[in-house]
Design a protein around this motif. Structure first.
Motif, PDB file in Angstrom:
ATOM      1  N   ALA A  96      43.476  47.961  39.792  1.00  0.00           N
ATOM      2  CA  ALA A  96      44.154  46.695  39.494  1.00  0.00           C
ATOM      3  C   ALA A  96      45.660  46.886  39.354  1.00  0.00           C
ATOM      4  O   ALA A  96      46.358  45.975  38.889  1.00  0.00           O
ATOM      5  N   ASP A  97      46.157  48.055  39.724  1.00  0.00           N
ATOM      6  CA  ASP A  97      47.590  48.370  39.694  1.00  0.00           C
ATOM      7  C   ASP A  97      48.165  48.353  38.285  1.00  0.00           C
ATOM      8  O   ASP A  97      49.332  47.999  38.080  1.00  0.00           O
ATOM      9  N   ALA A 188      47.541  50.558  47.851  1.00  0.00           N
ATOM     10  CA  ALA A 188      48.806  50.707  47.138  1.00  0.00           C
ATOM     11  C   ALA A 188      48.650  51.344  45.761  1.00  0.00           C
ATOM     12  O   ALA A 188      49.633  51.569  45.066  1.00  0.00           O
ATOM     13  N   ARG A 189      47.422  51.635  45.366  1.00  0.00           N
ATOM     14  CA  ARG A 189      47.217  52.207  44.026  1.00  0.00           C
ATOM     15  C   ARG A 189      47.804  53.609  43.937  1.00  0.00           C
ATOM     16  O   ARG A 189      48.086  54.266  44.936  1.00  0.00           O
ATOM     17  N   GLY A 190      47.915  54.087  42.697  1.00  0.00           N
ATOM     18  CA  GLY A 190      48.381  55.445  42.466  1.00  0.00           C
ATOM     19  C   GLY A 190      47.293  56.464  42.749  1.00  0.00           C
ATOM     20  O   GLY A 190      46.148  56.117  43.057  1.00  0.00           O
ATOM     21  N   PRO A 191      47.623  57.752  42.637  1.00  0.00           N
ATOM     22  CA  PRO A 191      46.639  58.797  42.929  1.00  0.00           C
ATOM     23  C   PRO A 191      45.505  58.841  41.908  1.00  0.00           C
ATOM     24  O   PRO A 191      45.683  58.495  40.743  1.00  0.00           O
ATOM     25  N   LEU A 192      44.350  59.284  42.385  1.00  0.00           N
ATOM     26  CA  LEU A 192      43.140  59.371  41.561  1.00  0.00           C
ATOM     27  C   LEU A 192      42.530  60.757  41.693  1.00  0.00           C
ATOM     28  O   LEU A 192      42.376  61.268  42.807  1.00  0.00           O
ATOM     29  N   LEU A 193      42.181  61.343  40.559  1.00  0.00           N
ATOM     30  CA  LEU A 193      41.446  62.602  40.535  1.00  0.00           C
ATOM     31  C   LEU A 193      40.089  62.363  39.893  1.00  0.00           C
ATOM     32  O   LEU A 193      40.001  61.850  38.770  1.00  0.00           O
ATOM     33  N   LEU A 194      39.028  62.724  40.599  1.00  0.00           N
ATOM     34  CA  LEU A 194      37.665  62.687  40.066  1.00  0.00           C
ATOM     35  C   LEU A 194      37.265  64.104  39.695  1.00  0.00           C
ATOM     36  O   LEU A 194      37.486  65.045  40.467  1.00  0.00           O
TER      37      LEU A 194
END
Length: 266
Positions: A96-97, A188-194
């Motif tokens: 959701a930014d 456009a979202r930021g980076p994600l780490l799973l």
């Protein structure tokens, strides 16, 4: 220059204090760290355990909105680090930014992950649906040992239970997997780490890998880190520094620094 905010979101059956090591580690590296508890959660684990009643009516929508309000109240989008249901909420807010970046550790899977890989997990397979009292569900020490602290020794498991274990809201546990959607396609979202523990019995490694695949068509940065021989307690047990240091390195690699120019919400 301002310090980048980091918000730590805990999961079910653990108290907010499970992040105490992380809070100190990230503050030492220059981040502005906050560990806001769930609505009504006492900041003292002993008092919270004695009176978990304020949590009884808490469901996933209310918990998510609680953190959304907190995030919107910050001067700039934070880094969100969530464990279990906290990892699901972190992904939702990132999509959701509302965050600069997010780390989802052993995250409760969003809609789209096959149910066989999610939390109908070992806990419910062995004991059936959890039975609560006054709207909250305790996890007895033997069950905590088996499904949360299964990858550590008996003594450490007992210490983790005594130090961090909390009843969970029945309503939250009953909320369906579809209760919180995640925008996995947001370019456009930021980076994600799973992050997963390969011995996790509550959120199996296979479930986290399936979540990773949901992001396969997104051009936004998405990474997966699997820790061998680690269970669901990987954020709080004696191996937490290894996980935290990987997250710190990942943030740096993705240009998310502890201090940088001011960026306000749009």
């Amino acid at each position: 220059m301002t310090r980048t905010p980091v918000v730590l979101i805990h999961g079910a059956w653990l108290h907010m204090s499970c992040w105490e090591g992380w809070a100190k580690r990230f503050a030492t590296h220059g981040y502005a760290v906050s560990v806001p508890g769930w609505p009504g959660e006492d900041d003292d684990v002993r008092r919270a355990r004695r009176d978990p009643g304020p949590l009884r009516d808490l469901g996933l929508p209310e918990l998510t909105e609680h953190y959304a309000r907190l995030v919107r109240g910050l001067e700039r989008p934070p880094v969100l680090i969530g464990h279990a249901v906290g990892g699901l909420i972190a992904q939702h807010l990132l999509g959701a930014d509302l965050a600069e970046a997010a780390v989802a550790i052993a995250p409760q899977p969003p809609p789209g992950v096959p149910a066989v890989e999610t939390r109908p997990s070992l806990a419910s397979q062995i004991w059936g649906p959890p039975v609560g009292h006054d709207g909250v569900v305790p996890l007895p020490r033997s069950q905590f040992r088996h499904v949360v602290a299964n990858a550590v020794g008996e003594e450490e498991a007992a210490e983790l239970f005594a130090r961090y274990a909390m009843p969970a809201p029945q309503r939250l546990l009953d909320d369906p997997q579809s209760a919180l959607a995640v925008d996995t396609d947001n370019p456009a979202r930021g980076p994600l780490l799973l992050v997963s523990g390969q011995e996790d019995r509550l959120v199996p490694d296979a479930a986290t890998r399936s979540v990773y695949k949901l992001y396969g068509d997104s051009p936004a940065a998405t990474d997966l880190k699997q820790f061998a021989d680690r269970g669901h307690s990987l954020v709080a047990d004696s191996g937490w520094p290894q996980v935290a240091d990987h997250v710190l390195g990942w943030l740096s690699d993705n240009g998310v620094r502890a201090t940088e120019g001011h960026r306000r919400f749009m």
